[in-house]
Design an enzyme around this catalytic site. Structure first.
Site, PDB file in Angstrom:
ATOM      1  N   SER A 180      -4.347  25.563  26.844  1.00 11.35           N
ATOM      2  CA  SER A 180      -4.307  24.451  25.894  1.00 11.35           C
ATOM      3  C   SER A 180      -5.173  23.269  26.301  1.00 11.35           C
ATOM      4  CB  SER A 180      -2.871  24.007  25.674  1.00 11.35           C
ATOM      5  OG  SER A 180      -2.194  23.840  26.889  1.00 11.35           O
ATOM      6  N   HIS A 208      -1.939  29.033  21.035  1.00 11.13           N
ATOM      7  CA  HIS A 208      -3.155  28.428  20.468  1.00 11.13           C
ATOM      8  C   HIS A 208      -4.070  29.455  19.807  1.00 11.13           C
ATOM      9  CE1 HIS A 208      -2.712  24.271  21.804  1.00 11.13           C
ATOM     10  NE2 HIS A 208      -2.166  24.770  22.905  1.00 11.13           N
ATOM     11  N   LYS A 244       1.135  25.686  15.157  1.00  5.70           N
ATOM     12  CA  LYS A 244      -0.262  25.286  15.341  1.00  5.70           C
ATOM     13  C   LYS A 244      -1.076  25.815  14.155  1.00  5.70           C
ATOM     14  CE  LYS A 244       0.552  24.195  20.048  1.00  5.70           C
ATOM     15  NZ  LYS A 244       0.924  24.697  21.346  1.00  5.70           N
TER      16      LYS A 244
HETATM   17  C1  PLP Z   1       2.117  24.263  22.085  1.00  6.23           C
HETATM   18  C2  PLP Z   1       2.543  25.364  22.991  1.00  6.23           C
HETATM   19  C3  PLP Z   1       3.873  25.759  23.071  1.00  6.23           C
HETATM   20  C4  PLP Z   1       4.960  25.021  22.334  1.00  6.23           C
HETATM   21  O1  PLP Z   1       4.940  25.352  20.998  1.00  6.23           O
HETATM   22  P1  PLP Z   1       6.003  24.681  20.010  1.00  6.23           P
HETATM   23  O2  PLP Z   1       6.275  25.744  19.008  1.00  6.23           O
HETATM   24  O3  PLP Z   1       5.351  23.474  19.466  1.00  6.23           O
HETATM   25  O4  PLP Z   1       7.217  24.361  20.830  1.00  6.23           O
HETATM   26  C5  PLP Z   1       4.194  26.831  23.859  1.00  6.23           C
HETATM   27  N1  PLP Z   1       3.254  27.492  24.580  1.00  6.23           N
HETATM   28  C6  PLP Z   1       1.972  27.121  24.549  1.00  6.23           C
HETATM   29  C7  PLP Z   1       0.962  27.888  25.347  1.00  6.23           C
HETATM   30  C8  PLP Z   1       1.571  26.041  23.768  1.00  6.23           C
HETATM   31  O5  PLP Z   1       0.300  25.650  23.757  1.00  6.23           O
END
Ligand code: PLP
Length: 395
Positions: A180, A208, A244
């Site tokens: 990320s 992502h 996302k």
């Molecule tokens: C953003 C992210 C999460 C968290 O996702 P949410 O559904 O917003 O809780 C988990 N793992 C990774 C790798 C992320 O980038």
């Protein structure tokens, strides 16, 4: 003595180190252009990679589900919180990821925090990339297994650790597929190879990459399986988010029917947390249809990202090993990073500065998140603005 006096001292210390975070002003929506401080500003801060977060089709699906079913679910999925809409989305995720089963969690943070402790316990071992997402790290902390951290994407170092792993009852290798903060890809084919050789479970978090990578938008596993056809069958535990590229909210796990049944029994963030509103699943279902019917969104996004990366590199910006729609610009100190971010903001560009503890000491950066809604003109403006401000922070 005021019992919380220490909080003010800690905050003051963060402020002195340029590490204090302040909440940004509230925003109406999450698109490529947002209204901030009363004016329109280009948004490179969001993870709305396909431009679906403010899509009216998702909003309408959420409204319809809410009108038909009400909003709250009032209980854990295991008790009475799971609706037909959740069930249908899980089936859709099964088709999408081509696994036997899927399970929805309130968020993918909750998925990681629940799944990892359900897989490993005392007498077991976890092997995690040092740049894994905070939710994976917290999942590892909650498990009572022994934790081993390997240097970023370093499969040689991981193998050295695994050579001594026979003494554990079970082994789990866990990684982000698309990191990320760096926008680079995990070496999934090599990790799968090691998992097989050392009899380890492999868990991959595609948060992502869902909707962005791979011919069908399944993620980085699918992307690598174009050259390594066995890979898809070698990743038995997959995490994804609806929050996302899919423009909704919620997390999911895909895997075998027995894995999913085990998680529904043992993942504490599933068992002891209220089911997400069906509205979120209804919106995500529409997003998954759009991922299937509009592949040009993700192709365009990755092509724009490739071109932007190349331009920035030619201008001597350090984009690290980014190979995706997430493009870091290494800037060094937290103070310089925040100044750069502030100057961009004054020019109408929102590009957040990322500081410790989100990244290691000395790795502060501007993090650019591209979406398919960013136009070529917007990217031109970003590049020329970056060129204007770089001198004032010595870059
Ligand atoms: C953003 C992210 C999460 C968290 O996702 P949410 O559904 O917003 O809780 C988990 N793992 C990774 C790798 C992320 O980038």
């Amino acid at each position: 003595m005021e019992p919380l006096a220490w909080v003010d001292e800690e905050l003051a210390q963060l402020e002195r180190a340029d590490l204090l975070r302040r909440l940004p002003p509230p925003l109406r929506e999450a698109g490529a252009v947002v209204e901030l401080d009363g004016r329109r500003i280009l948004n490179f801060a969001s993870n709305d990679y396909l431009g679906l977060a403010s899509d009216k089709r998702l909003a309408r699906a959420a409204i319809r589900a809410t009108e038909e079913q009400g909003l709250g679910r009032a209980a854990s999925p295991l008790i009475c919180g799971r609706s037909e809409v959740h069930d249908a989305l899980e089936q859709q995720l099964v088709q999408f990821q081509r696994t036997e089963a899927a399970l929805l969690f309130p968020t993918s943070f909750a998925a990681n925090a629940g799944v990892i402790p359900a897989l490993v316990d005392r007498g077991d071992a976890i092997y995690g990339d040092e740049k894994n997402h905070a939710s994976i790290i917290d999942g590892c902390r909650l498990a009572r297994a022994e934790r081993h951290v390997f240097p970023h994407r370093d499969t040689g170092a991981l193998e050295a650790l695994l050579r001594d792993s026979k003494k554990y009852r079970r082994r789990l290798i866990v990684t982000d597929s698309l990191f990320s903060m760096d926008g680079d890809l995990a070496p999934l084919p090599q990790l799968a190879e090691l998992a097989q050789r050392y009899d380890a479970m492999l868990m991959v978090d595609e948060a992502h990459a869902i909707g962005v990578f791979g011919e069908n938008g399944r993620g980085v596993i699918e992307y690598f399986s174009e050259t390594d056809p066995l890979l898809e069958s070698r990743v038995p535990i997959r995490i994804g988010t609806l929050a996302k590229a899919l423009g909704s909210a919620g997390g999911f796990v895909c895997g075998s029917a027995s894995l999913i049944q085990w998680l529904a029994n043992r993942a504490r963030t599933y068992v002891f947390s209220t089911a997400q509103p069906a509205a979120l699943s209804a919106a995500a279902a529409v997003a998954l249809d759009l991922v299937a019917s509009q592949p040009e969104r993700r192709r365009l996004l990755l092509e724009k990202a490739r071109v932007l990366r190349q331009r920035l590199q030619e201008l001597d910006w350090d984009t690290g090993d980014s190979a995706s729609q997430i493009i870091p610009l290494r800037t060094g100190t937290p103070a310089g990073t925040m100044r750069l971010s502030q100057m961009l903001r004054e020019r109408g560009i929102w590009a957040p500065g990322i500081r410790p503890p989100s990244v290691p000491e000395h790795e502060s950066r501007i993090r650019l998140g591209l979406t398919s809604a960013h136009t070529d003109e917007m990217l031109d403006f970003l590049v020329s603005s970056l060129q204007e401000v770089r001198g004032s922070v010595g870059l």
